[in-house]
Design an enzyme around this catalytic site. Sequence first.
Site: not given
Length: 194
Positions: A11, A86, A131, A142
């Site tokens: 995204k 979200r 990350r 997640r």
Amino acid sequence: MLIIGPPGSGKGTQAERISERLGVVAISTGDIFRAHVKGGTPLGVEATRYMDAGDFVPDSVTNEMVRNRLSQDDAGNGFVLDGYPRTVAQVDYLDAILAAGEQELGVVLQLTADDAELVSRLLGRARETGRSDDNESVIRHRLDLYHQQTEAVVARYAGRGILAQVDGIGGIDDVTDRVLACIGNVLGAPVDGR
Ligand code: AMP
């Protein structure tokens, strides 16, 4: 417009490309949080423990940050917002921000991909970028949060008739072409090709 998708769906990449094509700013809540973490700001210190665990940063922090960002001049002509809302509570908050600014959502784009593909992409990204929220158990958490909370956000926008769903699997250029075609359909006017 908004761009929604599970972690690893691309995204961020697509948001940058669409924003260039539409001539509006791309705003990523994940990027804003990471900039605060890097800069060691109080907001970054607060956000980092949630991010490292793959949890959502609390609305009390996130909503205010988004409101501030959307009030800046460069967002006045529109924006591609990546990573927010979200949760359904964030949908309500965004509705209030937009109503206050007399702005309206044009399109909500959902990028789709199956979990097995996403996990393998994210593990690859972890090896490349390091990350801190890209290890397997955090990745799975997640994804779970996406299914449990963010799919309800998508359903809300589907009910409003502004949802465009695009398969996020494939080459980056192919996905961009699909996205632009799909946005054009929802807007009822083509988005300029290359
Ligand atoms: P992203 O880069 O969009 O995957 O976001 C990275 C992390 O930032 C997420 O896993 C959350 O910890 C946090 N984050 C980003 N956007 C939000 C949001 N809308 N609400 C809560 N937390 C968020």
